[in-house]
Structures are given as C-alpha cells and as structure tokens.
Design an enzyme around this catalytic site. Structure first.
Site, PDB file in Angstrom:
ATOM      1  CB  SER A 141      -3.624  -1.036   2.173  1.00  0.00           C
ATOM      2  OG  SER A 141      -4.381  -1.136   3.554  1.00  0.00           O
ATOM      3  CG  HIS A 149      -7.473  -2.285  12.413  1.00  0.00           C
ATOM      4  ND1 HIS A 149      -6.197  -3.182  11.901  1.00  0.00           N
ATOM      5  CD2 HIS A 149      -7.266  -1.231  11.539  1.00  0.00           C
ATOM      6  CE1 HIS A 149      -5.524  -2.596  11.012  1.00  0.00           C
ATOM      7  NE2 HIS A 149      -6.277  -1.225  10.967  1.00  0.00           N
ATOM      8  CB  CYS A 175      -6.874   4.312  12.630  1.00  0.00           C
ATOM      9  SG  CYS A 175      -7.708   3.926  11.369  1.00  0.00           S
ATOM     10  CB  CYS A 181       5.432   0.846   2.741  1.00  0.00           C
ATOM     11  SG  CYS A 181       3.821   1.359   3.552  1.00  0.00           S
ATOM     12  CB  CYS A 220       2.447  -1.704  10.322  1.00  0.00           C
ATOM     13  SG  CYS A 220       0.675  -1.501   9.803  1.00  0.00           S
TER      14      CYS A 220
END
Length: 368
Positions: free
Chosen positions: A200, A224, A118, A107, A344
């Site tokens: 992403s 989300h 976010c 990642c 995450c």
C-alpha cells in the site's frame, strides 16, 4: 551473544544463497535454511537435521536467526490481535492479525513512524525515526506465525495474506520491502501467492514506476480525496506528487502486473463533512473513470491525535451508492480491532528520538 553475528533473517533469498556460497557451500543450502526458518520456525541451527554437522557448528559460531521481540499482545473482542515489537532503542512498531473464516490477514509495518504525515493518521502524528531493516519487517510475520502456525508447520490456519499497511510508507523503504516481498513469495519460505501480498502506498509516483517490473504483487493506493486541493491537506505528499502523476504511475504498474487482475485497490478514508459528500463521490467517480480499480471505503477510526469524526451511516451509504451507480466495485470496510487501537489509521507504536523536523524532508530526498 548474537550482536556480532550475522542475522540470516536480515537477508533476502539471493543474499542468503550468496552467503552460503561464500562459506564454500552449494546454493541449495540457502533453500534448506529458508525452509527451517520460515516454514518450521526453527532458529537453532542444531535442530536443522538435514544440514551437515560441521556446517551447523560453523553457523552457530558466525550467524544467528533473530526476529524482533514481542513485548505486548492485545486481543480485540472481534478476534483481531495486535502485537507491539521492540526494534531497539525503545522503539516499538505494531503489527495486526485480522482473522476471518477463510483467511488470516497480517498487517505489517515498514518504518518506525511515518514521514508522510497524513492528517488523519495516528502513525503520522507520532513522527518518524527510521526505516525498518529486513529482519524487523519479515520478523513481524515470523513472530505472528509463531502464534498462529507456519505455512507448512502443521497448524490449521497459517497466515494467508500480507498487507503492508501498518506503520510507515513502504515505498520509502523500497529495497528492504523488495527483499521482504521475495521471502514472502518464495516457495522455500512463506510461499504466498503474489495476489495475497499487497503493498500500500500514499502515492510516491516515481517509486511506483520503479516498482513496476521489479516485483509483481497487489497494489493499493491510499487516495482519500478526489482533487488536489483537498488531498494536499489530507495527504501532504500530494504537494510533491499530484493525483494525475500518481494515477499515471499506477496505470504503468498495472500494465506490467498480473497479481492485480488488472485493477488497483483505491483506499478512501471517509471523514465526516470533509471528503464524504455526494459531490465528492461524483468527483471521485469522474477522476477514476479510466482507472481500472476497486474502491475500499474506510469509515474513519477515531483516535486521540485527531479531531476528525466518522461519518454517519447515512452519509457512508449515500457515498457508496453514488460510486456503485457509476459501475465501480465498492466495498465498505468493516472496522476491526478499534477497541484495541488496531484499526486502520490507529497504529502508533512508540517512536523515540524523532529525526524528522520537516515533514517534507524525507520526501524531498527521494532518488530513483
């Protein structure tokens, strides 16, 4: 000193070919350089034995091969590894290796911090400084590969999958991300399958449309929330690009992509008593009924910059069952690396001299 030299790791395959031609060489010299750098991890031109001596000497004078420096390494009890890399000016970005029985997934980060902010993400809470350069992004892969083996360098388990899900919003650094993607896919570099490279995004709709036709890799959408009212709070970029516009752009990308096998991956972080009720699950199912997708449910990983909580297992299971009963392919992601803040939403790095005063400033300035 390499400061005044041309860093070949900052070039995509086409740029490297043009560079070689500018030196009076044939384009195939670029493929030789790509192989030495990304398949064998060689950064000393003098060790590149199939390149003629006078060219090696010239490259030593004018060029270098330089990746960011790893300044720390943390290993989780579950095998996950997190590295912090110095990208200059006391800025650190983080990259995470998730080893599994049949793959090694890396990642990687694309920005120093993140302007999307976010509300549940530790990276966004750090603020934003700048986009990463090509060598700072591909250098994360290079550094990780130096620890676990290069693609054809002889080690047992090379990096098999790349996900651009680390620090930052990849589509706000589009041109550099595209160059990095071409290095990842090149048969002369990392040689990864397009289905094993994932970009992403939080939903930068016009850039998703721009991406379609320029590159074909797997796409993941960080959704989300099942409605605009809630998503405006959780994912502030939704105030500019509403869910319908984002999903329309995703469908456009899928129409032009083979890497996705016809489906986008929907990422959905489950936040206790915020977006995790069975009513939310039904609403999400209705929202996605015409979107070919698989859904990754991600139980929230706690961190010190957020008051959100992880839902109970029973709430997670009920949410999962609703979607499953609608016929969706649903996976509840297993948390990896949370004991080293590598899960995450937990990546933070070190973001100094934050330039973003208004969280919407970077978003508002997008041009396509």
């Amino acid at each position: 000193m390499s400061d005044n030299k041309i860093n070949l790791m900052n070039m995509g395959p086409e740029e490297l070919s043009d560079f070689c031609v500018s030196l009076g060489e044939k384009p195939f010299r670029a493929t030789q350089l790509l192989k030495w750098i990304y398949q064998y991890g060689v950064t000393d031109f003098n060790e590149m034995s199939n390149i003629k001596k006078d060219l090696r000497a010239h490259l030593c004078e004018i060029a270098c091969i330089r990746a960011p420096e790893i300044v720390s390494e943390q290993r989780s009890a579950d095998g996950t590894i997190k590295w912090a890399l110095n990208v200059g000016d006391n800025q650190l970005v983080e990259t995470v290796l998730i080893p599994e029985e049949d793959r090694n997934t890396l990642c990687i980060s694309t920005q120093v911090g993140c302007p999307v902010k976010c509300s549940f993400c530790r990276t966004g809470a750090q603020g934003f400084n700048r986009n990463l350069k090509v060598f700072e992004i591909i250098g994360q892969v290079f550094c990780a590969a130096s620890r676990v083996g290069f693609v054809r360098g002889g080690q047992e388990k090379p990096i098999s999958n790349i996900v651009m899900m680390g620090m930052g919003e990849p589509l706000l650094n589009l041109e550099n991300v595209l160059k990095v993607t071409k290095i990842l896919l090149s048969d002369y570099a990392f040689g990864l399958s397009k289905r094993r490279v994932t970009i992403s995004t939080s939903g930068i709709a016009p850039v998703i449309n721009k991406l379609a036709g320029r590159v074909d890799v797997a796409l993941a959408l960080s959704l989300h929330a099942p409605n605009d009212e809630l998503r405006d709070i959780l994912v502030p970029v939704n105030k500019k690009y509403k869910i319908k516009e984002v999903l329309d752009s995703v469908k456009n990308y899928l129409d032009k992509s083979n890497a996705n096998c016809g489906r986008v991956t929907i990422e959905y972080v489950l936040l206790d008593h915020v977006n995790d009720s069975t009513d939310h699950a039904h609403e999400l199912a209705r929202l996605l009924k015409d979107v070919p997708c698989k859904i990754n449910l991600i139980p929230f990983n706690s961190h010190d910059a957020s008051d959100y909580k992880k839902p109970s297992n029973s709430r997670i299971d009920r949410f999962y069952k609703v979607l499953f009963d609608y016929g969706f392919t649903v996976v509840t992601r297993t948390t990896r690396g949370d004991d080293i803040a590598a899960a995450c939403g937990q990546l933070a790095g070190q973001v100094k001299d934050r330039i973003l005063k208004n969280q919407n400033a970077k978003i508002e300035s997008i041009t396509v």
